[in-house]
Design an enzyme around this catalytic site. Structure first.
Site, PDB file in Angstrom:
ATOM      1  N   LYS A 169       0.835  -1.207   0.000  1.00 31.36           N
ATOM      2  CA  LYS A 169       0.000   0.000   0.000  1.00 31.36           C
ATOM      3  C   LYS A 169       0.867   1.253   0.000  1.00 31.36           C
ATOM      4  CE  LYS A 169      -3.522   2.722   0.117  1.00 31.36           C
ATOM      5  NZ  LYS A 169      -4.597   2.689   1.128  1.00 31.36           N
ATOM      6  N   LYS A 237      -0.498  11.498   5.458  1.00 31.85           N
ATOM      7  CA  LYS A 237      -0.251  10.406   6.409  1.00 31.85           C
ATOM      8  C   LYS A 237       0.386   9.216   5.711  1.00 31.85           C
ATOM      9  CE  LYS A 237      -3.316   7.433   7.164  1.00 31.85           C
ATOM     10  NZ  LYS A 237      -3.709   6.050   6.780  1.00 31.85           N
TER      11      LYS A 237
END
Length: 290
Positions: A169, A237
Site C-alpha cells: 500500500k 499520512k
C-alpha cells in the site's frame, strides 16, 4: 468461491470507505454489527440492514470475523487494546497503517488470526465494490478471509507475511502521488504554452503515458474541481508511512521524498481537506500561475 452466508461480522470504522463496505457485506447475507464514533454512520448501517453497537467490544463479541477500517495506527491500536477477541477470531485490518504496527498487532494477538489488508480504489472503489486489496499474513488465514474480501473488492492478492500488505500500500501511495504531481505539471505546461489541456491530455491518455489517474481525473483537474474522494490530509499520512517503510528497509527513495514534500506543502497551503488531485494547486503556486 462459495461465500459463507450468514457469518457474523463486526465492522469497526464506518467512514466514507467503511460504510459502503459494511453495506456490501450485509447485502451478501452476512450478519454485520458495526461501531463508529459517528451516530450518523451507525444510523446508515442500520438503514442498510446491519446492527449498531454501542462500543467496539459490543460489536466484536461473538463475531467470527472482525474488520477494522480506521484512519491511522493510533485508532487501530486503541481498538486492539480495548477489545477482548474470542480465540480464533479472524481479524482483517483494512486500514492503512505502518507495516511495523501490523507486524506488532499480529505478534500481540497470538490467539487471533490477523491479516493486514489495506485497499486502493478510494471512495468510488468502496461504493462499487471494486477495491484492490493487498493482503499480508498467513496463507491459510488469507484463504479464510478471501470470501469476505471478494464482497468488497475485485483485485485481491496475498502479497506476503504480516506487514507486507502495508508495504505494498505504501508503494501504491507513493506511485499515486507521483502520477498526480506529473499530471499536474503537464497541465501547467500545456496551459502556459497556450495548448488546450483537454486535447493534450486526451492524446497522452491514449499513449504510453496512459494511467488510471488520467482516465479518471484529467477532466476534473483541468476544471479545478477538487471535491475529495481521498483527501490530501490522508495522503500526507500515507507518505509518512512510505518514508518510514523506506527507513526500515534501509533504502533511499529520492522521488518519494519529493512527492512527500509536495503533499506536505499542499497541507501547509491549506488544501488538506481537498482531493489529492489538488496537488495541481501546489504546482501552480510554484509556477507562479495561481
Amino acid at each position: 468461491m462459495t461465500r459463507p452466508k450468514g457469518s457474523t461480522v463486526a465492522f469497526i470504522g464506518l467512514g466514507i470507505m467503511g460504510s459502503p463496505m459494511a453495506a456490501h457485506l450485509v447485502a451478501a447475507g452476512h450478519d454485520v454489527t458495526g461501531f463508529d464514533l459517528s451516530p450518523a454512520s451507525l444510523d446508515k448501517l442500520v438503514a442498510d440492514g446491519g446492527k449498531a453497537a454501542a462500543s467496539a467490544q459490543e460489536a466484536v463479541s461473538g463475531a467470527e470475523v472482525v474488520i477494522t477500517m480506521l484512519p491511522n495506527h493510533p485508532q487501530v491500536e486503541a481498538v486492539i487494546d480495548e477489545v477482548a477477541f474470542d480465540d480464533g477470531t479472524l481479524l482483517i485490518d483494512m486500514s492503512t497503517i505502518r507495516p511495523s504496527t501490523s507486524i506488532e498487532i499480529a505478534r500481540k494477538l497470538s490467539n487471533v488470526r490477523v491479516l493486514d489488508a489495506p485497499v486502493s480504489g478510494g471512495q468510488t472503489g468502496a461504493v462499487q465494490a471494486s477495491l484492490s486489496i493487498m493482503v499480508g499474513g498467513n496463507e491459510a488465514d488469507f484463504a479464510a478471509a478471501r470470501p469476505f474480501l471478494e464482497v468488497v473488492g475485485k483485485t485481491i492478492v496475498h502479497v506476503g507475511p504480516h506487514g507486507a500488505g502495508q508495504v505494498v500500500k505504501a508503494a501504491n501511495q507513493l506511485m499515486v502521488g507521483g502520477i498526480y504531481a506529473l499530471v499536474a505539471e503537464s497541465i501547467v505546461l500545456l496551459e502556459a504554452s497556450g495548448v488546450d489541456p483537454k486535447a493534450g491530455l486526451d492524446v497522452l491518455a491514449g499513449g504510453l503515458a496512459a494511467n488510471r489517474i488520467l482516465d479518471l481525473k484529467r477532466e476534473s483537474m483541468i476544471a479545478r474541481e477538487f471535491q475529495p474522494g481521498f483527501r490530501i490530509d490522508l495522503h500526507h499520512k500515507d507518505m509518512g508511512i512510505a518514508l518510514d517503510a523506506a527507513r526500515a528497509a534501509d533504502v533511499s527513495l529520492p522521488v518519494t521524498n519529493q512527492i512527500a514534500a509536495l503533499v506536505a506543502a499542499a497541507r501547509a497551503q491549506g488544501y488538506g481537506s481537498l482531493d489529492h488531485s489538488a496537488l495541481l494547486k501546489v504546482i501552480e503556486n510554484f509556477a507562479g500561475r495561481s
